[in-house]
Enzyme design. Structure first.
Site, PDB file in Angstrom:
ATOM      1  N   HIS A  85     -67.830  -3.195 -49.127  1.00  0.00           N
ATOM      2  CA  HIS A  85     -69.271  -3.188 -48.902  1.00  0.00           C
ATOM      3  C   HIS A  85     -69.650  -2.010 -48.018  1.00  0.00           C
ATOM      4  O   HIS A  85     -69.078  -1.799 -46.962  1.00  0.00           O
ATOM      5  CB  HIS A  85     -69.697  -4.504 -48.246  1.00  0.00           C
ATOM      6  N   ASP A 120     -71.872  15.995 -61.199  1.00  0.00           N
ATOM      7  CA  ASP A 120     -71.981  16.834 -62.383  1.00  0.00           C
ATOM      8  C   ASP A 120     -70.907  17.916 -62.349  1.00  0.00           C
ATOM      9  O   ASP A 120     -70.155  18.037 -61.381  1.00  0.00           O
ATOM     10  CB  ASP A 120     -73.397  17.413 -62.532  1.00  0.00           C
ATOM     11  N   ARG A 176     -80.172  19.149 -50.366  1.00  0.00           N
ATOM     12  CA  ARG A 176     -78.873  19.573 -50.901  1.00  0.00           C
ATOM     13  C   ARG A 176     -77.737  19.485 -49.878  1.00  0.00           C
ATOM     14  O   ARG A 176     -76.712  18.861 -50.136  1.00  0.00           O
ATOM     15  CB  ARG A 176     -78.987  20.999 -51.433  1.00  0.00           C
ATOM     16  N   TYR A 228     -78.717  19.262 -61.103  1.00  0.00           N
ATOM     17  CA  TYR A 228     -79.194  18.220 -60.198  1.00  0.00           C
ATOM     18  C   TYR A 228     -78.879  16.835 -60.762  1.00  0.00           C
ATOM     19  O   TYR A 228     -79.681  15.911 -60.678  1.00  0.00           O
ATOM     20  CB  TYR A 228     -80.698  18.365 -59.916  1.00  0.00           C
ATOM     21  N   ASN A 268     -76.163  14.975 -59.873  1.00  0.00           N
ATOM     22  CA  ASN A 268     -75.295  14.194 -58.990  1.00  0.00           C
ATOM     23  C   ASN A 268     -76.021  12.938 -58.523  1.00  0.00           C
ATOM     24  O   ASN A 268     -77.201  12.977 -58.203  1.00  0.00           O
ATOM     25  CB  ASN A 268     -74.921  15.022 -57.757  1.00  0.00           C
TER      26      ASN A 268
END
Length: 145
Positions: A22, A30, A112, A134, A136
């Site tokens: 947890h 990507d 980023r 973009y 990810n």
């Protein structure tokens, strides 16, 4: 092979997902993401030939998102000045999140370099061959009930 496990989930990936607790984070990266340099303290599993959406769908079928945080999902926001617009792939992510976690799928947009810093603390990074930019996505694992 096991019943109920999506075939896209490799034995190594299944083991890593099962080991997560947890609050642990995972990144589905990507093809441009620096997985190896970000994952020096993480498990890095390659999923070349697969895209982020198909891996995300399979992972969300196996683990819950953390319901004790406001936003258990993070995306790397578009860098200011980048002319790419809003990535189309984000709509696919939203649909998959609603499919698996309709009551708890809020997304945090992360700058980023802040995304990279969080990625360095991830338990697991899944490096895909995704070509969308973009693309990810970071998930925080919840409690299996």
């Amino acid at each position: 092979m096991l019943k109920g496990i999506p075939p896209i989930i490799s034995p190594d990936l299944l083991k890593a997902l099962a080991e997560m607790g947890h609050g642990d984070r995972l990144v589905i990266a990507d093809g441009n993401f620096p997985a190896e340099s970000m994952g020096k303290n993480s498990i890095v599993i390659r999923a070349d030939g697969h895209g982020v959406p198909e891996i995300l769908d399979a992972v969300l079928s196996l683990i819950p998102l953390d319901s004790y945080v406001e936003k258990p999902v993070a995306l790397m926001e578009v860098v200011p000045g980048d002319t790419c617009g809003t990535p189309e792939i984000w709509k696919t992510y939203q649909a998959l999140l609603k499919k698996h976690e309709p009551e708890h799928c809020d997304i945090e947009m992360t700058e980023r370099f802040a995304f990279y810093e969080k990625a360095k603390t991830a338990y697991l990074i899944i490096a895909t061959g995704e070509t969308a930019i973009y693309a990810n996505v970071m998930l925080q694992k919840g409690v299996v009930k």
